[in-house]
Design a protein around this motif. Structure first.
Motif, PDB file in Angstrom:
ATOM      1  N   GLY A   1      40.328  20.777  38.108  1.00  0.00           N
ATOM      2  CA  GLY A   1      39.673  19.558  37.659  1.00  0.00           C
ATOM      3  C   GLY A   1      40.119  19.142  36.277  1.00  0.00           C
ATOM      4  O   GLY A   1      41.113  19.625  35.742  1.00  0.00           O
ATOM      5  N   THR A   2      39.345  18.240  35.694  1.00  0.00           N
ATOM      6  CA  THR A   2      39.648  17.691  34.370  1.00  0.00           C
ATOM      7  C   THR A   2      38.864  18.438  33.305  1.00  0.00           C
ATOM      8  O   THR A   2      37.688  18.743  33.489  1.00  0.00           O
ATOM      9  N   VAL A   3      39.528  18.731  32.196  1.00  0.00           N
ATOM     10  CA  VAL A   3      38.859  19.330  31.041  1.00  0.00           C
ATOM     11  C   VAL A   3      39.052  18.416  29.836  1.00  0.00           C
ATOM     12  O   VAL A   3      40.019  17.654  29.766  1.00  0.00           O
ATOM     13  N   VAL A   4      38.113  18.501  28.902  1.00  0.00           N
ATOM     14  CA  VAL A   4      38.206  17.740  27.656  1.00  0.00           C
ATOM     15  C   VAL A   4      38.848  18.626  26.598  1.00  0.00           C
ATOM     16  O   VAL A   4      38.456  19.787  26.421  1.00  0.00           O
ATOM     17  N   VAL A   5      39.844  18.082  25.895  1.00  0.00           N
ATOM     18  CA  VAL A   5      40.544  18.836  24.857  1.00  0.00           C
ATOM     19  C   VAL A   5      39.984  18.441  23.493  1.00  0.00           C
ATOM     20  O   VAL A   5      40.015  17.264  23.113  1.00  0.00           O
ATOM     21  N   CYS A   6      39.460  19.434  22.758  1.00  0.00           N
ATOM     22  CA  CYS A   6      38.909  19.210  21.421  1.00  0.00           C
ATOM     23  C   CYS A   6      39.739  19.967  20.388  1.00  0.00           C
ATOM     24  O   CYS A   6      40.107  21.131  20.601  1.00  0.00           O
ATOM     25  N   GLY A   7      40.019  19.324  19.282  1.00  0.00           N
ATOM     26  CA  GLY A   7      40.526  20.049  18.133  1.00  0.00           C
ATOM     27  C   GLY A   7      39.373  20.772  17.471  1.00  0.00           C
ATOM     28  O   GLY A   7      38.206  20.369  17.621  1.00  0.00           O
TER      29      GLY A   7
END
Length: 279
Positions: A200-206
């Motif tokens: 699925g889709t994941v959110v990328v955070c710095g």
């Protein structure tokens, strides 16, 4: 290194055996998997974390041990447990316990009881060495905090886990028993991921690590962490809950990239009618 993995990302799941009392009709969601920890492409540890969310209560358990190349240098292992509540997009921890042993030194231990986000009882071993340049930890540094394991829970700011910038809009205040620090997140985008159990889709955070207290500000290791601009956390939504958990944590180090990434990740949610769950 085992403790650092718990703190920094804390992030490694596997559905552990458990017997959990559950009220009739309680909505229960389980998250489990296996996370590999590697440096410069060489695996040195493995983590397994079980997470059970029952209505607004959570219970998490993390087990870590040396793996792959890491077995050549250490027989280290450790485990951590945390309990608390997820309420109104906030994590409110109640209990945190950590035990780790590198095989060459005395065990590291933390036992922490919390109430309304404040530390009420604390026992740690070993104690921090008293030195003039260490920033003292005061009572205010032990209020409105999360323990390192509860910090891997990312509640959404709403009724659903949206795959957008709102997932990264947060600063997490962490107290590990010795030191107090913040982890500040910022939105970088989304990615598609796939492993044997999760796609699925994941959110990328710095992410930025900001020391607050308990640290020695002039130490090279503290400066290096505070100046690191390469930290990332990939967040995966947990079923239909307004909640994310880390899929991947990474940062550059002087030994090469440090990566904690899910090899397997399983999420199960269902309406339970029984009085107890036995896995």
């Amino acid at each position: 290194m085992l403790q650092s993995a718990v703190l920094g990302a804390g992030l490694f799941a596997g559905l552990a055996s458990a017997v959990v009392a559950v009220p009739a009709d309680a909505k229960t969601t389980k998250v489990g998997g296996v996370y590999a920890v590697s440096v410069a492409g060489f695996r040195f540890a493995e983590g397994r974390l079980s997470l059970i969310v029952q209505n607004d209560a959570y219970s998490a358990k993390l087990d870590m041990h040396s793996s792959g190349l890491g077995r050549l240098f250490s027989s280290g292992k450790g485990n951590a447990e945390a309990t608390g509540w997820l309420r109104r997009a906030h994590v409110t921890p109640a209990r945190y316990d950590l035990r780790s042993n590198s095989g060459k030194r005395d065990a590291t231990k933390v036992s922490m009881a919390l109430s309304r986000g404040a530390v009420r009882k604390l026992a740690v071993s070993p104690k921090l060495r008293k030195v003039p340049d260490r920033i003292p930890v005061t009572k205010r540094h032990k209020r409105n905090i999360l323990d390192p394991l509860s910090a891997v829970l990312f509640p959404a700011n709403g009724s659903e886990a949206k795959l957008d910038a709102s997932a990264c809009k947060r600063t997490i205040p962490v107290f590990d028993g010795w030191t107090r620090y913040d982890v500040k997140f910022s939105y970088k985008g989304t990615r598609e991921v796939k492993n044997p159990d999760y796609e699925g889709t994941v959110v990328v955070c710095g992410a930025r690590w900001v020391p607050v207290a308990g640290h020695r500000p002039h130490k090279v290791s503290v400066k290096t962490m505070a100046d690191n601009r390469t930290m990332e956390a990939w967040l995966a939504p947990v079923g239909d809950l307004p909640l994310f958990v880390p899929y991947r944590i990474s940062m550059e180090t002087n030994m090469g990239p440090l990566v904690v990434e899910a090899r397997r990740l399983r999420m199960v949610g269902e309406q339970k009618q029984a009085a107890a769950i036995n896995e």
